[in-house]
Design a protein around this motif. Structure first.
Motif, short mmCIF file in Angstrom:
data_model
loop_
_atom_site.label_atom_id
_atom_site.label_comp_id
_atom_site.label_asym_id
_atom_site.label_seq_id
_atom_site.Cartn_x
_atom_site.Cartn_y
_atom_site.Cartn_z
N ASP A 192 20.99 20.65 28.02
CA ASP A 192 20.67 20.76 29.44
C ASP A 192 20.97 19.47 30.17
O ASP A 192 21.34 19.47 31.34
CB ASP A 192 19.19 21.13 29.61
N THR A 193 20.78 18.34 29.49
CA THR A 193 21.33 17.07 29.97
C THR A 193 22.34 16.59 28.95
O THR A 193 22.30 17.01 27.79
CB THR A 193 20.24 15.99 30.13
N MET A 194 23.21 15.72 29.39
CA MET A 194 24.19 15.17 28.46
C MET A 194 24.52 13.75 28.87
O MET A 194 24.61 13.43 30.06
CB MET A 194 25.44 16.03 28.42
N MET A 195 24.68 12.89 27.87
CA MET A 195 25.03 11.50 28.13
C MET A 195 26.55 11.37 28.28
O MET A 195 27.30 11.90 27.46
CB MET A 195 24.56 10.61 26.99
N ASN A 196 26.96 10.68 29.32
CA ASN A 196 28.37 10.33 29.50
C ASN A 196 28.65 9.09 28.65
O ASN A 196 28.03 8.05 28.86
CB ASN A 196 28.65 10.04 30.96
N THR A 212 18.23 10.65 27.86
CA THR A 212 19.05 11.71 27.26
C THR A 212 20.17 12.14 28.20
O THR A 212 20.72 13.22 28.04
CB THR A 212 18.18 12.93 26.91
N GLY A 213 20.49 11.29 29.18
CA GLY A 213 21.60 11.59 30.07
C GLY A 213 21.15 12.32 31.33
O GLY A 213 19.97 12.38 31.67
N LYS A 214 22.13 12.90 32.02
CA LYS A 214 21.89 13.59 33.29
C LYS A 214 22.13 15.09 33.13
O LYS A 214 22.82 15.52 32.22
CB LYS A 214 22.82 13.02 34.36
N PRO A 215 21.57 15.90 34.05
CA PRO A 215 21.73 17.35 33.95
C PRO A 215 23.20 17.79 33.95
O PRO A 215 24.04 17.19 34.63
CB PRO A 215 21.00 17.88 35.19
N MET A 216 23.46 18.83 33.20
CA MET A 216 24.78 19.45 33.19
C MET A 216 25.13 19.98 34.59
O MET A 216 24.23 20.39 35.33
CB MET A 216 24.81 20.63 32.21
N PRO A 217 26.41 20.02 34.94
CA PRO A 217 26.79 20.65 36.21
C PRO A 217 26.28 22.10 36.26
O PRO A 217 26.48 22.87 35.31
CB PRO A 217 28.33 20.62 36.17
N GLY A 218 25.59 22.45 37.34
CA GLY A 218 25.06 23.80 37.47
C GLY A 218 23.67 23.98 36.90
O GLY A 218 23.05 25.03 37.08
N THR A 219 23.16 22.97 36.20
CA THR A 219 21.81 23.03 35.63
C THR A 219 20.86 22.17 36.45
O THR A 219 21.18 21.03 36.79
CB THR A 219 21.80 22.53 34.17
N GLY A 247 17.90 19.40 25.16
CA GLY A 247 18.04 20.83 25.35
C GLY A 247 17.14 21.62 24.43
O GLY A 247 16.45 21.07 23.57
N LEU A 248 17.17 22.92 24.62
CA LEU A 248 16.30 23.84 23.90
C LEU A 248 17.12 24.99 23.32
O LEU A 248 18.22 25.29 23.81
CB LEU A 248 15.26 24.46 24.84
#
Length: 517
Positions: free
Chosen positions: A323-327, A336-343, A315-316
């Motif tokens: 903006d992405t997050m690892m489960n 670095t994971g997948k995009p957040m819901p809605g992003t 993220g920034l």
């Protein structure tokens, strides 16, 4: 919400949710009584301490704007940020008295408030406190925060706030060139990212979160918001040490930790680590600053604590991060994971930004969603360059695989990452050029096995200094004038610097020369 539940623990000092709400109300009321209104900017020149959290929420309760200033800033850096922000007020730690005193006459600050560690520390801190106490070296015009919180009425003015439009926070960041820019973030930006993290990571009011990352930075701030949003408890440390961190994890039964990889390695290498009870930990997200997270490191951490490590997010500052997050249940190392819901995240061609790259192909990362900022403060051209049709053009290179995971590859920008801090070349160059021996300078990042990158400066000096001035002297001078993460660790004197025909510095040529060596 339980009003009597502990919201913050600071070296044994506990602040309940009732107290946090009342203290932030008192501070909000005081600011309002002093003429601070919706949209006014208030600088926070504070390290990790309860006062930061109290003031942060108090400022936002009246619709004023929080302007975090890294407590590692030196006078020129603070002066720039305060003036660019247009801050009307500043709250500072008394240990930083000399910097504020020097800067104050060169600003338009109307209200100056000081505070002390000792105001929120017990007589015997647990663990032991890492800094000097009872500084109380205040400016004559400074008002005392402790006194304000004692006498100001606990009644917060009722201010109408448009969460989607009103700016709540301005954090300083940079693009590929220029001095740091203030990214304007709304209440909605903060709430969206806070809610997403809380829900995706399963936070609840039973969680006890270790907060050792600087809360003046967007990642540490998001962690603070998530814990408060969830009704959990923040165990706040002023700075990292393996001993203090292990002690609070065991003593306070910490369930969630946010770290950088070198912190975990320092704990694993500590001789007493195997005697510590880490059984309360359910999750430890981390960031690869200085040392890249590997599956091997994660496995060693799991052997010690019972939980593995995973890369937290991408993220920034311009998007309130994450903006992405690892489960944690579906970790893929190297990503670095997948995009957040809605992003939405896309990879576009570096040569033709209108063309989206194929799966697995490298290009520039662009981001769109509810976390995207309103723009840079008073910098419409920079805003137009970064924010296009709702998309943030990050200047970062990455790729997305066929499972939707984002790989962060590197930076198009010339920004340098030193121990997780962003260093902007022109910022350092401007300060180096103030030295009486310096004609001009160019700054790049060079690989550092511990810090990730360190600053190297190429400097042209005046003829009269050639035989009686050394690179080591300039490094010592820089250390006094710049934040600890920012000053050059290496200085090389040059007769000339590489430039274009129009006189623009070619830092890339210097970077390429380092690769050859």
């Amino acid at each position: 919400m339980s009003p009597n539940k502990t919201a913050i623990v600071f070296y044994g000092k506990e602040v309940t949710y009732r107290e946090l709400d009342e203290l932030s109300d008192r501070f909000a009321q005081f600011l309002y009584s002093q003429g601070i209104r919706k949209g006014d900017k208030v600088a926070l020149f504070l390290p990790n301490c309860p006062q930061y959290i109290i003031c942060h929420f108090g400022i936002q309760k009246i619709g004023a704007i929080v302007g975090p200033c890294n407590p590692m800033l030196k006078e020129w850096e603070l002066q720039y940020e305060v003036n660019d922000l247009g801050a009307k007020a500043i709250i500072y730690l008394d240990h930083l008295h000399s910097i504020v005193e020097t800067v104050l006459p060169r600003t338009n600050l109307e209200l100056v408030i000081s505070t002390s560690y000792d105001d929120f520390l017990p007589e015997i801190p647990i663990p032991s406190f890492p800094e000097e106490r009872n500084s109380k070296n205040d400016l004559p015009i400074a008002q005392n925060l402790s006194r304000i919180l004692e006498v100001s009425p606990p009644t917060c003015p009722n201010i109408d706030i448009d969460a989607a439009e009103d700016v709540a926070l301005i954090v300083y960041t940079s693009g590929s060139t220029g001095l740091p820019k203030g990214a304007m973030l709304t209440y909605k930006n903060a709430l969206y990212k806070t809610r997403c993290v809380a829900e995706l990571r399963g936070y609840s009011n039973t969680d006890v979160s270790l907060s050792v990352m600087p809360i003046c930075h967007i990642a540490g701030m998001l962690g603070m918001n998530v814990s408060i949003y969830s009704g959990g408890t923040i165990v706040l440390l002023n700075r990292f040490s393996p001993e203090a961190t292990m002690e609070v994890i065991e003593r306070h039964r910490v369930t969630v930790a946010q770290t950088v990889v070198p912190m975990n390695i320092a704990i694993m290498n500590h001789p007493t680590a195997t005697a510590v009870n880490f059984s309360s930990l359910r999750m430890n997200s981390c960031t690869s600053f200085g040392v890249q997270l590997t599956e091997e490191i994660s496995a060693k951490w799991k052997e010690l604590t019972g939980v593995g490590l995973f890369e937290s997010a991408y993220g920034l500052s311009e998007t309130h991060t994450a903006d992405t997050m690892m489960n944690p249940e579906d970790v893929k190392f190297g990503t670095t994971g997948k995009p957040m819901p809605g992003t939405e995240i896309r990879i576009v061609s570096l040569e033709e930004p209108r063309l989206e790259c194929a799966v697995g192909e490298e290009g520039e990362i662009i981001v769109r969603g509810p976390g995207v900022f309103k723009g840079y403060l008073n910098k419409p051209e920079a805003t137009a360059q970064t924010l296009r049709d709702g998309w943030v053009y990050t200047g970062d290179i990455g790729k997305i695989d066929d499972e939707g995971y984002l790989y962060f590859i590197g930076r198009v920008k010339e920004m340098i990452k030193c121990s997780g801090y962003s260093v902007f070349p022109e910022d350092v160059e401007i300060m180096l050029n103030r030295h009486p021996a310096v004609v001009e300078s160019a700054v790049i990042g060079v690989s550092d096995p511990v810090r990730g990158e360190s600053v190297k400066a190429y400097v042209v000096i005046k003829p009269e200094f050639v035989n009686n001035f050394s690179p080591e002297e300039l490094i010592r001078w820089s250390k006094e004038k710049m934040a600890a993460y920012k000053y050059p660790r290496f200085v090389e004197f040059r007769d000339t610097l590489p430039k274009t025909g129009t006189g623009k510095l070619l830092r890339r040529k210097l970077k390429d020369g380092e690769k050859i060596h």
